[in-house]
Design a protein around this motif. Structure first.
Motif, mmCIF file in Angstrom:
data_model
loop_
_atom_site.group_PDB
_atom_site.id
_atom_site.type_symbol
_atom_site.label_atom_id
_atom_site.label_comp_id
_atom_site.label_asym_id
_atom_site.label_seq_id
_atom_site.Cartn_x
_atom_site.Cartn_y
_atom_site.Cartn_z
ATOM 1 N N SER A 15 36.118 -10.006 -14.386
ATOM 2 C CA SER A 15 35.738 -11.207 -13.646
ATOM 3 C C SER A 15 35.753 -10.964 -12.142
ATOM 4 N N ALA A 16 36.632 -10.098 -11.675
ATOM 5 C CA ALA A 16 36.685 -9.785 -10.244
ATOM 6 C C ALA A 16 35.482 -8.963 -9.810
ATOM 7 N N LEU A 17 34.983 -8.111 -10.704
ATOM 8 C CA LEU A 17 33.845 -7.253 -10.366
ATOM 9 C C LEU A 17 32.512 -7.945 -10.545
ATOM 10 N N ALA A 18 32.475 -9.019 -11.311
ATOM 11 C CA ALA A 18 31.220 -9.737 -11.555
ATOM 12 C C ALA A 18 30.791 -10.442 -10.277
ATOM 13 N N VAL A 19 29.521 -10.289 -9.934
ATOM 14 C CA VAL A 19 28.983 -10.928 -8.748
ATOM 15 C C VAL A 19 27.973 -11.970 -9.200
ATOM 16 N N PRO A 20 28.348 -13.246 -9.176
ATOM 17 C CA PRO A 20 27.410 -14.270 -9.619
ATOM 18 C C PRO A 20 26.316 -14.471 -8.578
ATOM 19 N N VAL A 21 25.110 -14.060 -8.906
ATOM 20 C CA VAL A 21 23.978 -14.190 -8.000
ATOM 21 C C VAL A 21 22.819 -14.761 -8.785
ATOM 22 N N SER A 22 22.278 -15.859 -8.307
ATOM 23 C CA SER A 22 21.111 -16.416 -8.966
ATOM 24 C C SER A 22 19.874 -15.691 -8.471
ATOM 25 N N ALA A 23 18.819 -15.728 -9.251
ATOM 26 C CA ALA A 23 17.581 -15.036 -8.878
ATOM 27 C C ALA A 23 17.016 -15.585 -7.573
ATOM 28 N N SER A 24 17.212 -16.867 -7.314
ATOM 29 C CA SER A 24 16.676 -17.454 -6.087
ATOM 30 C C SER A 24 17.490 -17.049 -4.858
ATOM 31 N N ALA A 25 18.715 -16.564 -5.057
ATOM 32 C CA ALA A 25 19.553 -16.178 -3.934
ATOM 33 C C ALA A 25 19.236 -14.774 -3.437
ATOM 34 N N LEU A 26 18.532 -13.980 -4.229
ATOM 35 C CA LEU A 26 18.211 -12.622 -3.816
ATOM 36 C C LEU A 26 17.103 -12.626 -2.777
ATOM 37 N N PRO A 27 17.212 -11.776 -1.763
ATOM 38 C CA PRO A 27 16.142 -11.705 -0.776
ATOM 39 C C PRO A 27 14.887 -11.083 -1.390
ATOM 40 N N ALA A 28 13.741 -11.485 -0.883
ATOM 41 C CA ALA A 28 12.476 -10.952 -1.398
ATOM 42 C C ALA A 28 12.304 -9.496 -0.984
ATOM 43 N N ASP A 29 12.743 -9.156 0.195
ATOM 44 C CA ASP A 29 12.627 -7.794 0.714
ATOM 45 C C ASP A 29 13.962 -7.393 1.334
ATOM 46 N N VAL A 30 14.261 -6.104 1.295
ATOM 47 C CA VAL A 30 15.479 -5.588 1.914
ATOM 48 C C VAL A 30 15.123 -4.395 2.776
ATOM 49 N N THR A 31 15.996 -4.089 3.721
ATOM 50 C CA THR A 31 15.795 -2.885 4.522
ATOM 51 C C THR A 31 16.382 -1.704 3.757
ATOM 52 N N ALA A 32 16.039 -0.517 4.191
ATOM 53 C CA ALA A 32 16.584 0.681 3.560
ATOM 54 C C ALA A 32 18.102 0.707 3.687
ATOM 55 N N SER A 33 18.621 0.300 4.832
ATOM 56 C CA SER A 33 20.069 0.274 5.053
ATOM 57 C C SER A 33 20.759 -0.695 4.097
ATOM 58 N N GLN A 34 20.161 -1.879 3.884
ATOM 59 C CA GLN A 34 20.732 -2.858 2.967
ATOM 60 C C GLN A 34 20.735 -2.324 1.538
ATOM 61 N N CYS A 35 19.667 -1.648 1.154
ATOM 62 C CA CYS A 35 19.568 -1.083 -0.190
ATOM 63 C C CYS A 35 20.692 -0.084 -0.440
ATOM 64 N N VAL A 36 20.849 0.859 0.472
ATOM 65 C CA VAL A 36 21.855 1.906 0.310
ATOM 66 C C VAL A 36 23.261 1.315 0.406
ATOM 67 N N ALA A 37 23.478 0.394 1.347
ATOM 68 C CA ALA A 37 24.796 -0.230 1.495
ATOM 69 C C ALA A 37 25.174 -1.029 0.253
ATOM 70 N N GLY A 38 24.176 -1.560 -0.459
ATOM 71 C CA GLY A 38 24.423 -2.323 -1.675
ATOM 72 C C GLY A 38 24.582 -1.458 -2.906
ATOM 73 N N GLY A 39 24.602 -0.148 -2.746
ATOM 74 C CA GLY A 39 24.825 0.752 -3.876
ATOM 75 C C GLY A 39 23.565 1.239 -4.552
ATOM 76 N N GLY A 40 22.406 0.984 -3.966
ATOM 77 C CA GLY A 40 21.145 1.413 -4.568
ATOM 78 C C GLY A 40 20.583 2.667 -3.920
ATOM 79 N N MET A 41 19.439 3.078 -4.428
ATOM 80 C CA MET A 41 18.708 4.188 -3.828
ATOM 81 C C MET A 41 17.241 3.776 -3.733
#
Length: 69
Positions: A15-41
């Motif tokens: 429950s501590a690791l779960a991040v409740p995010v609705s689809a409408s709360a996600l940004p339409a576009d992200v920067t490369a820095s935001q992507c990498v900082a969020g754990g993506g590639m």
């Protein structure tokens, strides 16, 4: 310190690791820095044979599937 049963610890951790995010709360576009900082590639894909351009997507992490600016 009291010892907690493993099943309770596992439930608390999940429950501590779960991040409740609705689809409408996600940004339409992200920067490369935001992507990498969020754990993506960043995945760059050619459109067609490549002469029409390319797309950039964030794969994995909190911005999974979002377009990278």
């Amino acid at each position: 310190m009291p010892k907690l049963p493993y099943t309770l610890l596992a439930a608390l951790a999940a429950s501590a690791l779960a991040v409740p995010v609705s689809a409408s709360a996600l940004p339409a576009d992200v920067t490369a820095s935001q992507c990498v900082a969020g754990g993506g590639m960043i995945v760059i894909s050619a459109v067609g044979d490549g002469s029409q351009g390319y797309t950039k997507r964030c794969m994995g992490g909190v911005h999974d599937g979002q377009t990278v600016l």
